[in-house]
Design an enzyme around this catalytic site. Structure first.
Site, PDB file in Angstrom:
ATOM      1  N   TRP A 102       0.823  -1.210   0.000  1.00 24.09           N
ATOM      2  CA  TRP A 102       0.000   0.000   0.000  1.00 24.09           C
ATOM      3  C   TRP A 102       0.854   1.256   0.000  1.00 24.09           C
ATOM      4  O   TRP A 102       0.477   2.270  -0.590  1.00 24.09           O
ATOM      5  CB  TRP A 102      -0.957  -0.020   1.194  1.00 24.09           C
ATOM      6  N   ASP A 173      -0.687   6.935   6.685  1.00 24.99           N
ATOM      7  CA  ASP A 173      -1.806   6.051   6.377  1.00 24.99           C
ATOM      8  C   ASP A 173      -1.927   5.071   7.544  1.00 24.99           C
ATOM      9  O   ASP A 173      -1.088   4.197   7.722  1.00 24.99           O
ATOM     10  CB  ASP A 173      -1.529   5.314   5.066  1.00 24.99           C
ATOM     11  N   LYS A 197     -11.261  -1.619   8.588  1.00 19.15           N
ATOM     12  CA  LYS A 197     -10.405  -2.597   9.253  1.00 19.15           C
ATOM     13  C   LYS A 197     -10.548  -2.542  10.769  1.00 19.15           C
ATOM     14  O   LYS A 197     -10.564  -3.568  11.433  1.00 19.15           O
ATOM     15  CB  LYS A 197      -8.944  -2.388   8.849  1.00 19.15           C
TER      16      LYS A 197
END
Length: 361
Positions: A102, A173, A197
């Protein structure tokens, strides 16, 4: 109904009390005669939910007054573009630390907007098995910002310290470890986290942003892509994902009711200790690729001696009510996501299964 032990990486498990609250209120929210999903996002009923969710984020993380709390759409992938669109002006460069898939995507997307450079990468043979050390970071003191990914769902690594960036704003992030413990928000210029999540369902992203950073952002991008636009309208510039925000409110309220982030961290460390303990007990069978000091408390990854055994492990676990254990398609192996909503009893059940599986393999 029998609920499974849900170890999916995202969308992931939600606390049962938060879901039960939604179940009770689904058809008739607060005696209004309709569901929260049917309320106008500009009406008093949803406004109260929206403001409560923002207040709970501020309470849990002690968010300073000089930071915005925003609820945006598009997930973390949208933020990969929105961050440089707002914070990377022409003539400047941004630094990115690569620690997984990511972070790679964030770096690549920013490169489509402006000039970016890799400040550090721990990739070896297409795998990331650790977090870099401070002395490995090649930082540009004049960078517009430094971007990091605090937890890496694909490779099972997590930052347990924060880089020293000097005067360069730190952008993080936190999609897969937001609210797993307390953090000092002031160490960051901007934090973003997809909710699906750790704090809610898919469809909404939480952004914490320093006000002066947002106020000084670029003005030459479309209005809807500016953080300042959403900050000025309390995240109600356009129709928000109302039901997703409502569920985030439920999860945040449950977190406060059960002891807040200190209790959440205690639980998370206990769960990870149980699971890593079972892995380390049989290093000849459970092959853990991540260096100990970089191990994630959210996504635990390991391999078995053969791919055939890994497939058996996933299949047999599913038969016993444990789902979501297959590793990401790009990495293979086993991945156990033990986010905030995962109960200790679920991890204990998995550890029992792991020991029995080794005995009969």
């Amino acid at each position: 109904m029998t609920r499974v032990h849900n170890f999916n990486a995202g969308p992931a498990a939600l606390p049962l009390p938060a879901l039960e609250r939604a179940q009770r209120e689904l058809l008739d929210y607060d005696s209004t005669g309709m569901s929260i999903m049917e309320h106008s996002h500009r009406g008093k009923a949803f406004e109260a939910v929206h403001d409560e969710a923002i207040s709970l984020v501020r309470q849990l993380l002690d968010v300073p007054d000089d930071y915005h709390v925003l609820f945006l759409q598009g997930g973390a992938s949208h933020q990969f573009a929105m961050v440089p669109l707002n914070l990377l002006p022409p003539g400047k460069s941004a630094d990115y630390i690569l620690t997984g898939g990511w972070s790679e995507k964030a770096y690549q997307e920013a490169g489509r907007v402006g000039t970016v450079r890799i400040a550090a990468s721990t990739e070896v043979d297409k795998r990331y098995t650790r977090i870099p050390r401070q002395e490995e970071l090649q930082l540009d003191p004049s960078a517009a910002y430094l971007h990091m990914t605090t937890n890496n769902t694909l490779f099972g690594t997590q930052w347990h310290w924060l880089p020293d960036t000097g005067n360069v704003p730190l952008v993080a992030d936190m999609s897969s470890d937001f609210l797993w413990r307390r953090i000092d928000v002031r160490r960051f210029g901007l934090i973003y986290a997809g909710a699906q999540k750790n704090i809610g369902p898919s469809g909404v992203t939480v952004v914490l942003a320093r006000k002066d950073l947002i106020d000084g952002g670029r003005k030459d991008v479309p209005v809807i892509f500016r953080y300042a636009t959403h900050a000025a309208s309390n995240s109600l510039y356009n129709t928000p994902p109302t039901f997703a925000i409502y569920l985030v409110r439920n999860v945040l309220a449950y977190t406060v009711e059960t002891g807040g982030l200190d209790e959440m961290e205690r639980r998370n460390r206990h769960k990870a200790g149980l699971l890593y303990g079972a892995i380390d007990e049989r290093p000849d069978f459970f092959l853990a690729p991540v260096e100990n000091e970089s191990r994630s408390f959210m996504n635990v990854v390991f391999r078995l001696p053969t791919e055939e055994l890994e497939k058996r492990f996933v299949t047999e676990a599913a038969r016993e009510g444990m789902v979501g254990l297959a590793g990401h398609r790009s990495t293979g192996g086993i991945r156990v996501s033990i986010y905030n909503a995962i109960e200790v009893t679920s991890v204990e059940r998995l550890v029992e299964f792991m020991k029995a599986f080794v005995a009969r393999a």
